[in-house]
Write a protein that holds these residues in place. Structure first.
Motif, PDB file in Angstrom:
ATOM      1  N   ALA A  17       0.830  -1.204   0.000  1.00 36.46           N
ATOM      2  CA  ALA A  17       0.000   0.000   0.000  1.00 36.46           C
ATOM      3  C   ALA A  17       0.861   1.249   0.000  1.00 36.46           C
ATOM      4  N   PHE A  18       0.329   2.276  -0.644  1.00 33.58           N
ATOM      5  CA  PHE A  18       0.968   3.586  -0.658  1.00 33.58           C
ATOM      6  C   PHE A  18      -0.085   4.609  -0.306  1.00 33.58           C
ATOM      7  N   ALA A  19       0.261   5.495   0.647  1.00 33.93           N
ATOM      8  CA  ALA A  19      -0.690   6.516   1.094  1.00 33.93           C
ATOM      9  C   ALA A  19      -0.640   7.706   0.163  1.00 33.93           C
ATOM     10  N   GLY A  20      -1.223   7.537  -1.017  1.00 32.33           N
ATOM     11  CA  GLY A  20      -1.230   8.592  -2.014  1.00 32.33           C
ATOM     12  C   GLY A  20      -1.536   7.990  -3.374  1.00 32.33           C
ATOM     13  N   LEU A  21      -1.263   8.739  -4.414  1.00 27.81           N
ATOM     14  CA  LEU A  21      -1.484   8.296  -5.788  1.00 27.81           C
ATOM     15  C   LEU A  21      -0.145   8.089  -6.476  1.00 27.81           C
ATOM     16  N   LEU A  22      -0.108   7.119  -7.361  1.00 26.04           N
ATOM     17  CA  LEU A  22       1.111   6.831  -8.108  1.00 26.04           C
ATOM     18  C   LEU A  22       0.804   6.819  -9.600  1.00 26.04           C
ATOM     19  N   ILE A  23       1.657   7.448 -10.379  1.00 25.02           N
ATOM     20  CA  ILE A  23       1.511   7.347 -11.825  1.00 25.02           C
ATOM     21  C   ILE A  23       2.055   5.998 -12.278  1.00 25.02           C
TER      22      ILE A  23
ATOM     23  N   TYR B 116       6.237   1.727  -2.310  1.00 23.13           N
ATOM     24  CA  TYR B 116       5.158   1.363  -1.406  1.00 23.13           C
ATOM     25  C   TYR B 116       5.645   1.371   0.046  1.00 23.13           C
ATOM     26  N   ASN B 117       4.847   2.024   0.904  1.00 22.73           N
ATOM     27  CA  ASN B 117       5.235   2.201   2.294  1.00 22.73           C
ATOM     28  C   ASN B 117       4.960   0.974   3.164  1.00 22.73           C
ATOM     29  N   TYR B 118       3.907   0.259   2.810  1.00 18.66           N
ATOM     30  CA  TYR B 118       3.405  -0.780   3.705  1.00 18.66           C
ATOM     31  C   TYR B 118       3.291  -2.111   2.963  1.00 18.66           C
ATOM     32  N   TRP B 119       3.625  -3.185   3.689  1.00 21.14           N
ATOM     33  CA  TRP B 119       3.643  -4.514   3.088  1.00 21.14           C
ATOM     34  C   TRP B 119       3.030  -5.538   4.027  1.00 21.14           C
TER      35      TRP B 119
END
Length: 127
Positions: A98-104, A114-117
């Motif tokens: 998971a990433f707390a934001g948007l990714l292109i 990704y911050n969380y696994w």
């Protein structure tokens, strides 16, 4: 902080289907970009699929395109990976991220973004 817990992995035969789940807690799920990665023994972790906050945008690795589908249920704080027509080369530990934001798209495929696994769930495809 976000906690991710995968489930659904098991031993299946080639051609079978499997649905993995990733339950999230600790942060507003509908503001998390979610992805699935996998790692086979002796290989590097590789990107499988990505989905944005609303589920309106998805990306897939070429190796799974047309066979796998990523989706999410924001009401249940859960992301899924539907895997059809499984092949022996799909055997791996599957991790959600998971990433707390948007990714292109260019960076959505990069595990380092990704911050969380989660801890992973084993999928084995064998006859």
């Amino acid at each position: 902080q976000v906690q991710l817990v995968e489930s659904g992995g098991r031993l299946v035969k080639p051609g079978d289907s499997l649905r993995l789940s990733c339950a999230a807690s600790g942060r507003s799920f509908d503001r998390l970009t979610m992805a699935w990665f996998r790692q086979a023994p002796g290989k590097e972790r590789e990107f499988v699929a990505h989905i944005n906050w609303s589920g309106s945008t998805t990306y897939y690795a070429d190796s799974v395109k047309g066979r796998f589908t990523i989706d999410r249920d924001n009401a249940k704080n859960t992301a899924y990976l539907q895997m059809n027509s499984l092949k022996p080369e799909d055997t791996a530990v599957y991790h959600c991220a998971a990433f707390a934001g948007l990714l292109i798209e260019e960076v959505a495929r990069m595990s380092t973004k990704y911050n969380y696994w989660g801890q992973g769930t084993q999928v084995t495809v064998s006859s």
